[in-house]
Scaffold this motif. Sequence first.
Motif, short mmCIF file in Angstrom:
data_model
loop_
_atom_site.label_atom_id
_atom_site.label_comp_id
_atom_site.label_asym_id
_atom_site.label_seq_id
_atom_site.Cartn_x
_atom_site.Cartn_y
_atom_site.Cartn_z
N LYS A 1 4.70 8.65 -23.98
CA LYS A 1 5.23 7.49 -24.70
C LYS A 1 6.12 7.94 -25.85
O LYS A 1 7.19 7.35 -26.10
N LEU A 2 5.70 9.00 -26.53
CA LEU A 2 6.46 9.47 -27.68
C LEU A 2 7.77 10.11 -27.26
O LEU A 2 8.78 9.98 -27.97
N THR A 3 7.78 10.80 -26.14
CA THR A 3 9.01 11.44 -25.66
C THR A 3 9.86 10.50 -24.81
O THR A 3 10.82 10.95 -24.16
N GLU A 4 9.48 9.22 -24.76
CA GLU A 4 10.25 8.17 -24.07
C GLU A 4 10.29 8.37 -22.55
O GLU A 4 11.17 7.81 -21.89
N GLU A 5 9.36 9.14 -22.01
CA GLU A 5 9.29 9.28 -20.56
C GLU A 5 8.86 7.96 -19.91
O GLU A 5 9.33 7.63 -18.82
N ILE A 6 7.96 7.24 -20.58
CA ILE A 6 7.51 5.97 -20.02
C ILE A 6 8.66 4.96 -20.01
O ILE A 6 8.82 4.19 -19.05
N ASP A 7 9.45 4.95 -21.08
CA ASP A 7 10.63 4.07 -21.10
C ASP A 7 11.61 4.44 -19.99
O ASP A 7 12.22 3.55 -19.36
N ALA A 8 11.74 5.73 -19.73
CA ALA A 8 12.64 6.16 -18.65
C ALA A 8 12.10 5.72 -17.29
O ALA A 8 12.88 5.32 -16.41
N MET A 9 10.77 5.74 -17.13
CA MET A 9 10.18 5.28 -15.87
C MET A 9 10.46 3.79 -15.66
O MET A 9 10.80 3.36 -14.55
N PRO B 1 0.80 -1.23 0.00
CA PRO B 1 0.00 0.00 0.00
C PRO B 1 0.83 1.28 0.00
O PRO B 1 0.37 2.32 -0.47
N SER B 2 2.04 1.21 0.52
CA SER B 2 2.86 2.42 0.57
C SER B 2 3.24 2.92 -0.82
O SER B 2 3.60 4.10 -0.99
N ARG B 3 3.16 2.06 -1.83
CA ARG B 3 3.50 2.46 -3.19
C ARG B 3 2.32 3.10 -3.92
O ARG B 3 2.49 3.59 -5.04
N PHE B 4 1.15 3.12 -3.29
CA PHE B 4 -0.04 3.64 -3.98
C PHE B 4 0.12 5.14 -4.21
O PHE B 4 0.38 5.91 -3.28
N PRO B 5 -0.06 5.61 -5.45
CA PRO B 5 0.12 7.04 -5.77
C PRO B 5 -1.11 7.86 -5.38
O PRO B 5 -1.90 8.26 -6.24
N ILE B 6 -1.29 8.10 -4.10
CA ILE B 6 -2.49 8.78 -3.62
C ILE B 6 -2.58 10.20 -4.15
O ILE B 6 -3.68 10.69 -4.48
N THR C 1 12.96 2.19 -16.83
CA THR C 1 14.39 2.03 -16.61
C THR C 1 14.76 2.23 -15.15
O THR C 1 15.61 1.51 -14.60
N ILE C 2 14.11 3.18 -14.49
CA ILE C 2 14.44 3.45 -13.08
C ILE C 2 13.58 2.63 -12.13
O ILE C 2 13.59 2.88 -10.92
N GLY C 3 12.79 1.69 -12.66
CA GLY C 3 12.05 0.77 -11.81
C GLY C 3 10.67 1.22 -11.41
O GLY C 3 10.09 0.68 -10.47
N ILE C 4 10.09 2.21 -12.10
CA ILE C 4 8.73 2.69 -11.81
C ILE C 4 7.78 2.10 -12.84
O ILE C 4 8.03 2.20 -14.05
N SER C 5 6.70 1.52 -12.36
CA SER C 5 5.72 0.92 -13.27
C SER C 5 4.77 1.99 -13.80
O SER C 5 4.06 2.63 -13.02
N PRO C 6 4.71 2.20 -15.13
CA PRO C 6 3.76 3.18 -15.68
C PRO C 6 2.31 2.80 -15.40
O PRO C 6 1.47 3.69 -15.26
N ILE C 7 2.02 1.51 -15.32
CA ILE C 7 0.65 1.08 -15.03
C ILE C 7 0.23 1.56 -13.64
O ILE C 7 -0.88 2.06 -13.45
N GLU C 8 1.13 1.41 -12.67
CA GLU C 8 0.80 1.78 -11.30
C GLU C 8 0.73 3.30 -11.12
O GLU C 8 -0.11 3.79 -10.37
#
Length: 374
Positions: free
Chosen positions: A236-244, A148-153, A246-253
């Motif tokens: 997605k086009l500016t590769e921000e999601i790919d960067a996320m 739960p601590s990872r939830f993006p409130i 890469t650093i271990g952040i799930s775009p879905i979450e």
Amino acid sequence: MQSAAQYNLEHVDAEGSAGTDRLALSGHLTLAHIGPLEQALTQIPGPVDTIDLSGVEEIDTVGAYVVCRLARTHDSAITGASPAAGRLLTAVRGIDEGGDIRARRMPVWTRVPAALGEKVYGARDGAVGVIGFFGQILIGGVKLIRHPSRFPIKALVHQMELVGISALPIIGLMSFLIGIVIAQQGSVQLEQFGAESLTVNLVGRITLRELGVLMTAIMVAGRSGSAFAAQIGTMKLTEEIDAMRTIGISPIEVLVIPRILAATFMMILLGFYASAMAIIGGAVVGDVTLGIPFITFLMRIQEVVPVHDLWVGLIKAPVFGLIVALAGCYHGMQVHGNSEEIGRRTTQAVVSAIFAVIVIDAFFAVFFTEIGWG
């Protein structure tokens, strides 16, 4: 110093014939020198039988193009070209002759089944993609429940503000006007049967069951669903999601789940709010044109509208919100290539969301009728 391009048009007599007109070109037929010559050549009135290139010292693509165009205009033969000039003339000959360059169109009995097959396969791929995307959302939701601590409130609250609070003015105005239209048009038709008082029933039931939630879903699809697709597509086009990733952040979450939860929860409130505003609009028309006092209209709503009509709208609202958010986020995640893809996917998100909402609404209508909530 290079010599400028020149020409000489002369008539060559031959024994036993009328003779021919020969155009002799000389100098450098290149881009830097051919400008004045080209203007002069276009003003030659008479036919030219032969174009002699034996005096040409240098020729490039532009010069070869001018010579070929002149030869085609006067139906002339080209003579005296060096081997290098001949190869260049062969390469540019016919480059601007035009003609139909499109592929031959297949017959309609072949073209239509082929197009239909492509649409079927495209729909299959789309269905598989949506199911896979929904599976990613379920996996991401399970991970957030376990941690739960990872939830993006903060992201959830921000999206609830954008989807819900910011949409209150436009949805309220739209619903108010819809209530006015329903009451006014309904009273005109019911007046033919002397049943103007049933306008209260018409406004109450149709707004709580159908139009309140349905029109809200369409507005949310055009307003928030398109925003979801454009925002995620740009990332997605500016590769921000790919960067996320890469650093271990799930775009879905971080991106998808907050938007889906916000649209799902806020649709319940927006749907109820839209129905209330539509009823108020109907009450205004009833007070002004039908002689039904405003308070009496609202109290009459409680008597003639069954409670299950309210529950029908509240049950459909979160489903519609889920569909709109899924469509927007899914198409946003499918963006690739160039910026034109963002516009195309945003349009597809809105169209597919509205289509799915209307289809699901039809299923809900049949379902609630079958269980006795018709």
